[in-house]
Scaffold this motif. Structure first.
Motif, PDB file in Angstrom:
ATOM      1  N   GLN A  68       0.807  -1.227   0.190  1.00 52.62           N
ATOM      2  CA  GLN A  68      -0.031  -0.021  -0.135  1.00 52.62           C
ATOM      3  C   GLN A  68       0.915   1.348  -0.168  1.00 52.62           C
ATOM      4  OE1 GLN A  68      -2.553   0.342   3.390  1.00 52.62           O
ATOM      5  NE2 GLN A  68      -3.746   1.779   2.455  1.00 52.62           N
ATOM      6  N   GLN A  69       1.992   1.309   0.691  1.00 54.17           N
ATOM      7  CA  GLN A  69       2.906   2.338   0.990  1.00 54.17           C
ATOM      8  C   GLN A  69       3.566   2.537  -0.545  1.00 54.17           C
ATOM      9  OE1 GLN A  69       5.070   0.873   4.114  1.00 54.17           O
ATOM     10  NE2 GLN A  69       4.500   2.498   5.457  1.00 54.17           N
ATOM     11  N   PHE A  70       3.944   1.776  -1.243  1.00 57.77           N
ATOM     12  CA  PHE A  70       4.592   1.614  -2.365  1.00 57.77           C
ATOM     13  C   PHE A  70       3.723   2.207  -3.531  1.00 57.77           C
ATOM     14  CE2 PHE A  70       7.286  -0.603  -5.914  1.00 57.77           C
ATOM     15  CZ  PHE A  70       7.862   0.424  -5.909  1.00 57.77           C
ATOM     16  N   GLY A  71       2.451   1.614  -3.236  1.00 55.73           N
ATOM     17  CA  GLY A  71       1.497   2.065  -4.481  1.00 55.73           C
ATOM     18  C   GLY A  71       1.093   3.405  -4.336  1.00 55.73           C
ATOM     19  N   LEU A  72       0.731   3.992  -3.165  1.00 49.01           N
ATOM     20  CA  LEU A  72       0.675   5.367  -2.677  1.00 49.01           C
ATOM     21  C   LEU A  72       1.675   6.439  -3.398  1.00 49.01           C
ATOM     22  CD1 LEU A  72      -1.028   5.395   0.655  1.00 49.01           C
ATOM     23  CD2 LEU A  72      -2.098   5.702  -1.695  1.00 49.01           C
ATOM     24  N   LEU A  88       1.329  11.789 -10.490  1.00 50.17           N
ATOM     25  CA  LEU A  88       0.614  13.495 -10.330  1.00 50.17           C
ATOM     26  C   LEU A  88       1.681  14.430 -10.486  1.00 50.17           C
ATOM     27  CD1 LEU A  88      -2.109  12.487  -7.700  1.00 50.17           C
ATOM     28  CD2 LEU A  88      -2.359  12.939 -10.167  1.00 50.17           C
ATOM     29  N   ALA A  89       2.734  14.041  -9.694  1.00 51.26           N
ATOM     30  CA  ALA A  89       4.033  15.197  -9.648  1.00 51.26           C
ATOM     31  C   ALA A  89       4.648  15.274 -11.017  1.00 51.26           C
ATOM     32  CB  ALA A  89       5.002  14.921  -8.696  1.00 51.26           C
ATOM     33  N   THR A  90       4.752  14.339 -11.652  1.00 55.78           N
ATOM     34  CA  THR A  90       4.996  14.325 -13.040  1.00 55.78           C
ATOM     35  C   THR A  90       4.462  15.308 -14.126  1.00 55.78           C
ATOM     36  OG1 THR A  90       6.108  12.033 -13.028  1.00 55.78           O
ATOM     37  CG2 THR A  90       5.809  13.073 -15.283  1.00 55.78           C
ATOM     38  N   VAL A  91       3.081  15.090 -14.083  1.00 58.06           N
ATOM     39  CA  VAL A  91       2.316  15.934 -14.991  1.00 58.06           C
ATOM     40  C   VAL A  91       2.174  17.505 -14.277  1.00 58.06           C
ATOM     41  CG1 VAL A  91      -0.272  16.568 -15.441  1.00 58.06           C
ATOM     42  CG2 VAL A  91       0.462  14.079 -14.937  1.00 58.06           C
ATOM     43  N   LEU A  92       2.295  17.758 -13.179  1.00 55.19           N
ATOM     44  CA  LEU A  92       2.730  19.235 -12.867  1.00 55.19           C
ATOM     45  C   LEU A  92       4.050  19.651 -13.301  1.00 55.19           C
ATOM     46  CD1 LEU A  92       1.787  21.834 -10.841  1.00 55.19           C
ATOM     47  CD2 LEU A  92       2.915  20.441  -9.315  1.00 55.19           C
ATOM     48  N   PHE A  93       5.075  19.035 -13.040  1.00 52.00           N
ATOM     49  CA  PHE A  93       6.363  19.532 -13.416  1.00 52.00           C
ATOM     50  C   PHE A  93       6.611  19.438 -14.748  1.00 52.00           C
ATOM     51  CE2 PHE A  93       7.144  18.336  -8.839  1.00 52.00           C
ATOM     52  CZ  PHE A  93       7.700  19.423  -8.303  1.00 52.00           C
ATOM     53  N   GLY A  94       6.074  18.205 -15.590  1.00 53.28           N
ATOM     54  CA  GLY A  94       6.135  18.358 -16.912  1.00 53.28           C
ATOM     55  C   GLY A  94       5.649  19.577 -17.804  1.00 53.28           C
ATOM     56  N   SER A  95       4.483  19.983 -17.113  1.00 61.13           N
ATOM     57  CA  SER A  95       3.687  21.198 -17.719  1.00 61.13           C
ATOM     58  C   SER A  95       4.617  22.593 -17.698  1.00 61.13           C
ATOM     59  CB  SER A  95       2.388  21.388 -17.254  1.00 61.13           C
ATOM     60  OG  SER A  95       2.513  21.602 -15.802  1.00 61.13           O
ATOM     61  N   ILE A  96       5.192  22.406 -16.224  1.00 60.12           N
ATOM     62  CA  ILE A  96       6.248  23.532 -15.874  1.00 60.12           C
ATOM     63  C   ILE A  96       7.362  23.647 -16.862  1.00 60.12           C
ATOM     64  CG2 ILE A  96       7.700  24.611 -14.142  1.00 60.12           C
ATOM     65  CD1 ILE A  96       5.621  23.679 -12.201  1.00 60.12           C
ATOM     66  N   ILE A 126      13.668  11.225  -7.225  1.00 58.98           N
ATOM     67  CA  ILE A 126      13.556  12.069  -5.912  1.00 58.98           C
ATOM     68  C   ILE A 126      12.849  10.926  -4.850  1.00 58.98           C
ATOM     69  CG2 ILE A 126      12.148  13.601  -4.564  1.00 58.98           C
ATOM     70  CD1 ILE A 126      12.537  15.416  -6.959  1.00 58.98           C
ATOM     71  N   VAL A 127      12.138  10.192  -5.520  1.00 55.72           N
ATOM     72  CA  VAL A 127      11.338   8.946  -4.621  1.00 55.72           C
ATOM     73  C   VAL A 127      12.317   7.938  -4.606  1.00 55.72           C
ATOM     74  CG1 VAL A 127       9.890   7.335  -4.942  1.00 55.72           C
ATOM     75  CG2 VAL A 127       9.115   9.442  -5.845  1.00 55.72           C
ATOM     76  N   ALA A 128      13.185   7.635  -5.386  1.00 54.57           N
ATOM     77  CA  ALA A 128      14.138   6.591  -5.254  1.00 54.57           C
ATOM     78  C   ALA A 128      15.266   6.918  -4.173  1.00 54.57           C
ATOM     79  CB  ALA A 128      14.643   6.179  -6.528  1.00 54.57           C
ATOM     80  N   THR A 129      15.745   8.260  -4.088  1.00 53.74           N
ATOM     81  CA  THR A 129      16.590   8.791  -3.355  1.00 53.74           C
ATOM     82  C   THR A 129      16.124   8.641  -2.054  1.00 53.74           C
ATOM     83  OG1 THR A 129      17.389  10.261  -4.863  1.00 53.74           O
ATOM     84  CG2 THR A 129      17.989  10.905  -2.717  1.00 53.74           C
TER      85      THR A 129
END
Length: 222
Positions: free
Chosen positions: A107-111, A118-126, A156-159
């Motif tokens: 569950q933690q990994f899925g979240l 979601l963050a990819t969509v945001l930062f990609g548009s920026i 960032i997640v992996a780090t």
């Protein structure tokens, strides 16, 4: 010394490929840092500090802006990781008095993966608009705004997972490294592309090593 940070300052040429000082140092030291990480070796963190500094200047010059900003994050988290591995909380230390390897729940990994998407969509548009918003700083459009943002976000997640010595860090790194290898080849950073392809192998070895050590904690002493 100034020429060292110029990607057009060539260290040597091999098989017709011009190798800059930046790409050479970042690649070699980065490879050492990644290998040491897969072996849970503390020296991965100081080596990482050197590598990310060189990559910061290199990515700016090839318009991989999300990757460029990511190096600032990596610089900070390399220091944090170095501290956390050498100063574990009571009950979290291993036989070397370093932080133990642990695992996330499904569950933690899925979240975490959903949040990363979601963050990819945001930062990609920026990233896709940086050259329009700040033309003086970014005089060319981002090469791969969404793909580059995805690898940056998941790095960032992996780090953070690596800082906490989570087994899942290597599955995330495997995905990031495979996509990054493709982008670097397309942008002409062939040696860095080869390096990231090799990182895929190291990620697999890292997952094996971390999993084996994690499972050894639950084995009764003989």
């Amino acid at each position: 010394m100034r020429d060292f940070f110029d990607i057009d300052s060539i260290f040597f040429t091999v098989l017709g490929y011009p190798m800059s000082y930046l790409e050479f140092v970042g690649t070699v030291v980065g490879a050492l840092a990644t290998w040491w990480s897969s072996r849970a070796n503390i020296w991965s963190w100081p080596a990482g500090l050197i590598s990310v500094t060189t990559f910061f200047f290199m990515f700016y010059q090839v318009q991989l802006y999300p990757d460029m900003f990511l190096q600032i994050f990596f610089f900070i988290t390399n220091g944090i990781g170095w501290w956390q591995w050498t100063h574990p909380k009571t009950g979290e230390e291993d036989q070397k008095s370093e932080l133990k390897i642990s695992q996330l729940s499904r569950q933690q990994f899925g979240l975490i993966l959903i949040a990363g998407g979601l963050a990819t969509v945001l930062f990609g548009s920026i990233a896709g608009n940086l050259h329009e918003w700040f033309p003086i700083l970014f005089n060319k459009p981002s090469a791969f705004p969404y793909l580059d943002s995805f690898t940056s976000v998941m790095s960032i997640v992996a780090t953070f997972l690596l800082i906490r010595k989570k087994v899942e860090t290597w599955y995330v790194w495997l995905l990031v490294d495979a996509i990054s290898a493709y982008m670097y080849f397309v942008k002409g950073l062939k040696v860095v592309g080869i390096e990231y392809a090799a990182y895929c192998i190291i990620a697999i070895l890292g997952a094996y090593h971390f999993t084996r050590e994690y499972r050894s904690y639950n084995q009764p002493a003989v």
